[in-house]
Design a protein around this motif. Structure first.
Motif, short mmCIF file in Angstrom:
data_model
loop_
_atom_site.label_atom_id
_atom_site.label_comp_id
_atom_site.label_asym_id
_atom_site.label_seq_id
_atom_site.Cartn_x
_atom_site.Cartn_y
_atom_site.Cartn_z
N UNK A 26 -10.61 -9.92 36.23
CA UNK A 26 -9.64 -8.83 36.34
C UNK A 26 -10.29 -7.48 36.59
N UNK A 27 -11.63 -7.40 36.40
CA UNK A 27 -12.32 -6.14 36.66
C UNK A 27 -12.68 -5.98 38.13
N UNK A 28 -12.55 -7.05 38.92
CA UNK A 28 -12.94 -6.99 40.32
C UNK A 28 -11.97 -6.14 41.14
N UNK A 29 -12.49 -5.56 42.22
CA UNK A 29 -11.63 -4.95 43.24
C UNK A 29 -11.40 -6.04 44.26
N UNK A 30 -10.21 -6.65 44.22
CA UNK A 30 -9.99 -7.90 44.95
C UNK A 30 -9.44 -7.71 46.35
N UNK A 34 -16.88 -10.31 46.29
CA UNK A 34 -16.95 -11.11 47.51
C UNK A 34 -15.59 -11.28 48.18
N UNK A 35 -14.52 -11.38 47.39
CA UNK A 35 -13.18 -11.52 47.97
C UNK A 35 -12.83 -10.27 48.77
N UNK A 36 -13.18 -9.12 48.21
CA UNK A 36 -12.92 -7.87 48.92
C UNK A 36 -13.71 -7.82 50.22
N UNK A 37 -14.97 -8.26 50.18
CA UNK A 37 -15.82 -8.23 51.38
C UNK A 37 -15.20 -9.07 52.49
N UNK A 38 -14.65 -10.24 52.13
CA UNK A 38 -14.01 -11.09 53.13
C UNK A 38 -12.77 -10.42 53.71
N UNK A 39 -11.95 -9.80 52.84
CA UNK A 39 -10.74 -9.13 53.32
C UNK A 39 -11.11 -7.94 54.21
N UNK A 40 -12.21 -7.26 53.86
CA UNK A 40 -12.64 -6.12 54.66
C UNK A 40 -13.08 -6.56 56.05
N UNK A 41 -13.76 -7.71 56.13
CA UNK A 41 -14.16 -8.24 57.44
C UNK A 41 -12.92 -8.50 58.30
N UNK A 42 -11.87 -9.07 57.69
CA UNK A 42 -10.63 -9.32 58.42
C UNK A 42 -9.98 -8.01 58.86
N UNK A 43 -10.03 -7.02 57.97
CA UNK A 43 -9.47 -5.69 58.28
C UNK A 43 -10.20 -5.07 59.47
N UNK A 44 -11.52 -5.13 59.46
CA UNK A 44 -12.32 -4.56 60.55
C UNK A 44 -12.12 -5.33 61.85
N UNK A 45 -11.90 -6.66 61.75
CA UNK A 45 -11.66 -7.47 62.94
C UNK A 45 -10.35 -7.05 63.61
N UNK A 46 -9.31 -6.77 62.80
CA UNK A 46 -8.04 -6.30 63.35
C UNK A 46 -8.23 -4.94 64.02
N UNK A 47 -9.02 -4.08 63.38
CA UNK A 47 -9.29 -2.76 63.95
C UNK A 47 -10.02 -2.89 65.28
N UNK A 82 -18.99 -3.85 47.45
CA UNK A 82 -18.90 -5.05 48.29
C UNK A 82 -19.82 -6.16 47.77
N UNK A 83 -21.01 -5.78 47.30
CA UNK A 83 -21.93 -6.79 46.77
C UNK A 83 -21.35 -7.48 45.53
N UNK A 84 -20.56 -6.75 44.78
CA UNK A 84 -20.03 -7.28 43.52
C UNK A 84 -18.65 -7.90 43.66
#
Length: 349
Positions: A139-143, A247-260, A243-245
């Motif tokens: 629950x502490x993660x930025x998901x 991983x779910x956020x890192x994956x979503x960010x990759x998808x976000x950047x791909x759309x951009x 991002x290092x801490x």
């Protein structure tokens, strides 16, 4: 006992400030100019650096630039001392990665408070990283992206720019990623023949400035406020740690950047192969969607900026606007453009 490196060329101010800090319980190392300061910083690895800007041999900006490029010193908190109070000078220091900025003359409490705050922040961050590495509750993660935006609003540096203000320049060190709370920003660069090319338009709740996640990499474009803009900036080293801490956020960010990236690709295809009328219609339509405007509200953007996004000469863009007006597709009131026939524009774009 924490160690402070004080870099100041004025001997009277250097001695008096060092004495003040020693009485406050710190060990103080002093340097009379920037070059000596860099050497001592790399040798002694102090807990924090307090540095003047205007100095012989190497100024404060040069000191910070050199230390930011060294993996052993780039994380040391850095506070500028200067008589310079101009906003652009303050922003230059912060863009280079400074943690704080005090103007001379300063009160004893101002300096000690700034030092205590920065040392406390470093200590807390180290504890958090240590706790996260040992045991991290889900629950502490930025998901997701929304939680990341909340982090920007809660922890980012708050900045305000008026219409036409330069947020950063091509070639400047890129130490921050930004999130717009309210306003509009264009990123742009000048191509080899001197023509401005707008690379993106960002509005409320958009990120920008993420050309690279590597600290101190120069920006490849400039960013300017198109109207009064409030935004939050987070340092890239902090962002990279998130991002290092998470991983779910890192994956979503990759998808976000791909759309951009897909959006940028579509814009380039339009610029390369579309007709002038199609480019003009597509640009107006994109701005209406980007700004989430009702068609009767209109968009208020300079003709040059619109033409730059469309990738055509301002004269051609203005001439096509006049044609659209005669055809009843749009209405023009000063700088304001209102869409009267959205289907007609969509059919062209």
């Amino acid at each position: 006992m924490k160690t402070i490196l004080l870099i100041e060329d004025d001997p009277v101010l250097r001695e008096s400030t060092a004495e003040l800090l020693e009485l406050s319980g710190y060990k103080v190392i002093t340097a009379p100019h920037g070059r000596k300061g860099v050497t001592l910083a790399k040798e002694k690895l102090p807990d924090i650096i307090v540095c003047d800007i205007m100095m012989p041999e190497l100024d404060g900006y040069g000191v910070l630039d050199e230390l930011s490029g060294d993996k052993n010193t780039r994380q040391i908190p850095f506070i500028f001392l200067s008589a310079k109070t101009e906003r652009r000078e303050v922003r230059k220091g912060m863009d280079l990665g400074a943690d704080d900025y005090l103007t001379k003359p300063f009160e004893e409490a101002e300096l000690t408070s700034a030092i205590e705050s920065r040392l406390a922040k470093v200590s807390i961050l180290k504890e958090v990283v240590s706790e996260n590495n040992a045991s991290r509750e889900p629950e502490d993660d930025i998901l997701n992206i929304n939680e990341l935006k909340n982090f920007f609003f809660d922890e980012g540096e708050y900045l305000t720019f008026e219409e036409g203000d330069l947020i950063y320049s091509e070639g400047n060190h890129s130490n921050y990623i930004f999130l717009i709370e309210e306003g509009m920003v264009k990123t742009h660069r000048i191509e080899e023949y001197g023509k401005e090319l707008i690379t993106s338009i960002s509005k409320d709740d958009d990120f920008f400035g993420y050309y690279s996640f590597i600290q101190n990499t120069p920006y490849k474009e400039s960013a300017t406020a198109l109207k009064k803009t409030n935004l939050y900036g987070v340092r890239k080293d902090t962002f990279a740690e998130i991002l290092r801490s998470n991983h779910k956020l890192a994956i979503e960010l990759v998808e976000f950047l791909a759309e951009d990236l897909a959006g940028v690709k579509e814009q380039l295809l339009q610029m390369a192969y579309g007709s002038v009328r199609k480019k003009t219609a597509n640009t107006i339509h994109r701005f209406v969607e980007k700004l989430q405007r009702r068609t009767d509200e209109g968009i208020r953007i300079s003709r040059n900026d619109l033409a730059s996004v469309a990738g055509i000469a301002p004269e051609s863009f203005i001439r096509t606007l006049s044609e659209f007006k005669k055809e009843g597709l749009i209405a023009i009131e000063g700088r304001n453009i209102k869409v009267l026939n959205i289907e007609g524009l969509q059919n062209m774009s």
